[in-house]
Design a protein around this motif. Structure first.
Motif, PDB file in Angstrom:
ATOM      1  N   CYS A   1       1.085  -1.221  -0.216  1.00  0.00           N
ATOM      2  CA  CYS A   1       0.062   0.076   0.335  1.00  0.00           C
ATOM      3  C   CYS A   1       0.916   1.565  -0.432  1.00  0.00           C
ATOM      4  O   CYS A   1       1.492   1.381   0.060  1.00  0.00           O
ATOM      5  N   ARG A   2       0.388   2.269  -1.074  1.00  0.00           N
ATOM      6  CA  ARG A   2       0.701   3.531  -0.952  1.00  0.00           C
ATOM      7  C   ARG A   2       0.399   4.364  -0.515  1.00  0.00           C
ATOM      8  O   ARG A   2      -0.962   4.373  -0.690  1.00  0.00           O
ATOM      9  N   THR A   3       0.687   5.381   0.096  1.00  0.00           N
ATOM     10  CA  THR A   3      -0.255   6.723   0.684  1.00  0.00           C
ATOM     11  C   THR A   3       0.311   7.868   1.361  1.00  0.00           C
ATOM     12  O   THR A   3       1.753   7.653   1.043  1.00  0.00           O
ATOM     13  N   MET A   4       0.149   8.436   2.759  1.00  0.00           N
ATOM     14  CA  MET A   4       0.434   9.747   2.336  1.00  0.00           C
ATOM     15  C   MET A   4       0.840  10.749   3.600  1.00  0.00           C
ATOM     16  O   MET A   4      -0.648  10.172   4.538  1.00  0.00           O
ATOM     17  N   LEU A   5       1.843  10.048   4.828  1.00  0.00           N
ATOM     18  CA  LEU A   5       1.670  10.841   5.517  1.00  0.00           C
ATOM     19  C   LEU A   5       1.341  12.449   5.827  1.00  0.00           C
ATOM     20  O   LEU A   5       2.548  12.998   4.920  1.00  0.00           O
ATOM     21  N   MET A   6       0.546  12.813   6.858  1.00  0.00           N
ATOM     22  CA  MET A   6       0.292  13.695   6.688  1.00  0.00           C
ATOM     23  C   MET A   6       1.168  14.681   8.455  1.00  0.00           C
ATOM     24  O   MET A   6       1.402  14.379   9.201  1.00  0.00           O
ATOM     25  N   PRO A   7       0.784  16.050   8.132  1.00  0.00           N
ATOM     26  CA  PRO A   7       2.324  16.317   9.196  1.00  0.00           C
ATOM     27  C   PRO A   7       1.389  16.724  10.035  1.00  0.00           C
ATOM     28  O   PRO A   7      -0.159  16.506  10.524  1.00  0.00           O
ATOM     29  N   GLY A   8       2.123  16.103  11.293  1.00  0.00           N
ATOM     30  CA  GLY A   8       1.702  15.780  12.944  1.00  0.00           C
ATOM     31  C   GLY A   8       1.436  14.384  12.896  1.00  0.00           C
ATOM     32  O   GLY A   8       2.305  13.355  12.806  1.00  0.00           O
ATOM     33  N   ARG A   9       0.604  13.969  14.082  1.00  0.00           N
ATOM     34  CA  ARG A   9       0.346  12.133  14.185  1.00  0.00           C
ATOM     35  C   ARG A   9      -0.402  10.803  13.002  1.00  0.00           C
ATOM     36  O   ARG A   9      -1.337  11.893  12.865  1.00  0.00           O
ATOM     37  N   ASN A  10      -0.270  10.369  13.179  1.00  0.00           N
ATOM     38  CA  ASN A  10      -0.856   9.660  11.998  1.00  0.00           C
ATOM     39  C   ASN A  10      -0.622   7.650  12.917  1.00  0.00           C
ATOM     40  O   ASN A  10       0.246   7.585  12.836  1.00  0.00           O
ATOM     41  N   VAL A  11      -1.808   7.328  12.698  1.00  0.00           N
ATOM     42  CA  VAL A  11      -2.388   6.132  13.042  1.00  0.00           C
ATOM     43  C   VAL A  11      -2.760   4.926  11.618  1.00  0.00           C
ATOM     44  O   VAL A  11      -3.451   5.827  11.623  1.00  0.00           O
ATOM     45  N   ILE A  12      -1.911   4.032  12.367  1.00  0.00           N
ATOM     46  CA  ILE A  12      -2.501   3.011  11.531  1.00  0.00           C
ATOM     47  C   ILE A  12      -2.472   1.748  12.306  1.00  0.00           C
ATOM     48  O   ILE A  12      -2.203   2.054  12.687  1.00  0.00           O
ATOM     49  N   ASP A  13      -3.978   1.211  11.706  1.00  0.00           N
ATOM     50  CA  ASP A  13      -3.952   0.198  12.757  1.00  0.00           C
ATOM     51  C   ASP A  13      -4.587  -1.170  11.210  1.00  0.00           C
ATOM     52  O   ASP A  13      -5.124  -0.814  10.262  1.00  0.00           O
ATOM     53  N   MET A  14      -3.963  -2.236  11.574  1.00  0.00           N
ATOM     54  CA  MET A  14      -4.280  -3.262  10.885  1.00  0.00           C
ATOM     55  C   MET A  14      -4.970  -4.715  11.956  1.00  0.00           C
ATOM     56  O   MET A  14      -3.625  -4.603  12.927  1.00  0.00           O
ATOM     57  N   ASP A  15      -6.264  -5.017  11.252  1.00  0.00           N
ATOM     58  CA  ASP A  15      -6.310  -6.139  11.776  1.00  0.00           C
ATOM     59  C   ASP A  15      -7.224  -7.423  11.590  1.00  0.00           C
ATOM     60  O   ASP A  15      -8.249  -6.686  10.723  1.00  0.00           O
ATOM     61  N   ALA A  16      -6.557  -8.018  11.536  1.00  0.00           N
ATOM     62  CA  ALA A  16      -6.732  -9.650  10.659  1.00  0.00           C
ATOM     63  C   ALA A  16      -7.077 -11.393  11.493  1.00  0.00           C
ATOM     64  O   ALA A  16      -6.348 -10.810  12.216  1.00  0.00           O
ATOM     65  N   TYR A  17      -7.888 -12.096  11.364  1.00  0.00           N
ATOM     66  CA  TYR A  17      -8.554 -13.647  11.726  1.00  0.00           C
ATOM     67  C   TYR A  17      -7.995 -13.791  10.516  1.00  0.00           C
ATOM     68  O   TYR A  17      -8.390 -14.171   9.249  1.00  0.00           O
ATOM     69  N   VAL A  18      -6.968 -14.547  10.394  1.00  0.00           N
ATOM     70  CA  VAL A  18      -6.820 -16.017   9.446  1.00  0.00           C
ATOM     71  C   VAL A  18      -6.544 -17.066   9.548  1.00  0.00           C
ATOM     72  O   VAL A  18      -6.202 -17.877  10.891  1.00  0.00           O
ATOM     73  N   ALA A  19      -7.571 -18.034   9.142  1.00  0.00           N
ATOM     74  CA  ALA A  19      -6.894 -20.159   9.074  1.00  0.00           C
ATOM     75  C   ALA A  19      -5.466 -20.415   8.015  1.00  0.00           C
ATOM     76  O   ALA A  19      -5.271 -20.061   7.462  1.00  0.00           O
ATOM     77  N   VAL A  20      -4.963 -21.004   9.454  1.00  0.00           N
ATOM     78  CA  VAL A  20      -4.086 -21.500   8.639  1.00  0.00           C
ATOM     79  C   VAL A  20      -3.587 -23.032   9.430  1.00  0.00           C
ATOM     80  O   VAL A  20      -5.129 -23.363  10.077  1.00  0.00           O
ATOM     81  N   SER A  21      -3.145 -23.878   8.971  1.00  0.00           N
ATOM     82  CA  SER A  21      -3.182 -25.075   9.363  1.00  0.00           C
ATOM     83  C   SER A  21      -2.275 -25.259  10.610  1.00  0.00           C
ATOM     84  O   SER A  21      -1.650 -24.688  10.948  1.00  0.00           O
ATOM     85  N   SER A  22      -2.350 -25.952  11.027  1.00  0.00           N
ATOM     86  CA  SER A  22      -2.024 -26.734  12.797  1.00  0.00           C
ATOM     87  C   SER A  22      -0.575 -28.110  12.282  1.00  0.00           C
ATOM     88  O   SER A  22       0.084 -27.909  13.566  1.00  0.00           O
ATOM     89  N   ARG A  23      -0.806 -27.927  11.509  1.00  0.00           N
ATOM     90  CA  ARG A  23       0.648 -28.681  11.249  1.00  0.00           C
ATOM     91  C   ARG A  23       2.142 -27.886  10.559  1.00  0.00           C
ATOM     92  O   ARG A  23       2.214 -26.579  10.201  1.00  0.00           O
ATOM     93  N   PRO A  24       3.181 -28.391  11.703  1.00  0.00           N
ATOM     94  CA  PRO A  24       4.424 -27.618  11.861  1.00  0.00           C
ATOM     95  C   PRO A  24       4.954 -27.148  10.505  1.00  0.00           C
ATOM     96  O   PRO A  24       5.063 -27.901   9.470  1.00  0.00           O
ATOM     97  N   ASP A  25       6.078 -26.871  10.682  1.00  0.00           N
ATOM     98  CA  ASP A  25       6.997 -26.720   9.151  1.00  0.00           C
ATOM     99  C   ASP A  25       7.427 -27.606   9.204  1.00  0.00           C
ATOM    100  O   ASP A  25       7.486 -28.784   9.746  1.00  0.00           O
TER     101      ASP A  25
END
Length: 274
Positions: free
Chosen positions: A65-89
């Motif tokens: 993602c490309r965007t622009m920080l604005m003068p002052g305070r910039n807050v970025i949030d990312m939150d996700a629920y992801v399904a993965v395998s229970s098997r190890p590497d």
């Protein structure tokens, strides 16, 4: 692997706060990479009330993602629920490396030295230490064992300007440095290897008690891609990849094109009830 094996649900995300006095271009690599090992069930990504962010796939296929920080305070949030395998590497010892002339064309770049994975400077060292071992998973195991046993993990010692050969010389580093060293040593033997950044929850693994962070490791191609993580050097469960590339330049969670300060940083990755 198909979606039938994606039987664990993990919550991952981050909260980042930047401060700047100027309009500052920035790019992010924060969203889970879409592949067969990961199914994004729910996702929220907020870059604040700024200029419209532009999302695209970079040259390695990472969702950026490309965007622009604005003068002052910039807050970025990312939150996700992801399904993965229970098997190890997976670490099957029977897999051998492919001759360079049999490698897929698109993987040749992962055999070459890069700014932080300077395999050319480690070539003599690599052949002296591991040249007597069969080229394949046995040699990869030996490389990971050596790095795990001889490079000290030192929290907070990370530097943005240090390469794999320099890490070998000084003998300590953070997960980014461990990843650069194993990737560079694999490339010294013409095994395609790439740097990976992502999340690694403490599933079936003792929580060290240190603050959660993004995790860096590697992948090596032996007919298929295998995880190489000398930082822990044991099979782990629940990896969620954000991106991969030649080295940390391609895997940075943010790349800033101007003066900005990261004043708050929080990352989470943990298993939840589906």
């Amino acid at each position: 692997m198909n979606s039938d094996y994606l039987d664990l649900t993990v919550r991952v995300g981050c909260n980042l706060v930047y401060e700047t006095n100027l309009f500052t271009p920035i790019s992010y690599l924060l969203r889970p990479r879409r592949d067969k090992h990961c199914l994004v069930l729910q996702e929220r990504c907020q870059y604040g009330p700024y200029l419209q962010p532009h999302e695209f796939e970079d040259s390695h296929g990472n969702l950026t993602c490309r965007t622009m920080l604005m003068p002052g305070r910039n807050v970025i949030d990312m939150d996700a629920y992801v399904a993965v395998s229970s098997r190890p590497d997976r670490y099957e010892a029977s897999f051998n490396s492919l001759p360079v002339n049999e490698l897929p064309q698109e993987l040749l770049r992962y055999t070459l030295p890069s700014r932080y994975c300077d395999s050319d400077k480690l070539s003599n060292f690599a052949w002296q230490m591991f040249g007597w071992i069969d080229n394949g998973m046995q040699r990869v195991h030996a490389i990971c064992d050596w790095v795990h046993q001889n490079i000290e993990y030192r929290y907070g010692s990370g530097r943005p300007d240090i390469s794999a050969s320099e890490v070998v010389q000084r003998g300590y580093g953070v997960c980014r440095d461990f990843a650069h060293v194993v990737v560079a040593l694999c490339r010294a033997f013409n095994m395609p290897a790439r740097y990976v950044t992502g999340h690694l929850p403490d599933i079936a693994y003792l929580d060290s008690g240190s603050p959660m962070d993004f995790h860096a490791y590697g992948e090596v191609y032996l007919g298929q891609w295998f995880t190489i993580d000398a930082r822990f050097n044991v099979p782990r469960i629940g990896r969620i990849k954000l991106g991969h590339g030649m080295d940390a330049v391609d895997g940075a969670f943010s790349t800033i094109y101007g003066p900005a300060t990261l004043v708050h940083f929080m990352v989470w990755a943990y298993q939840v009830n589906p």
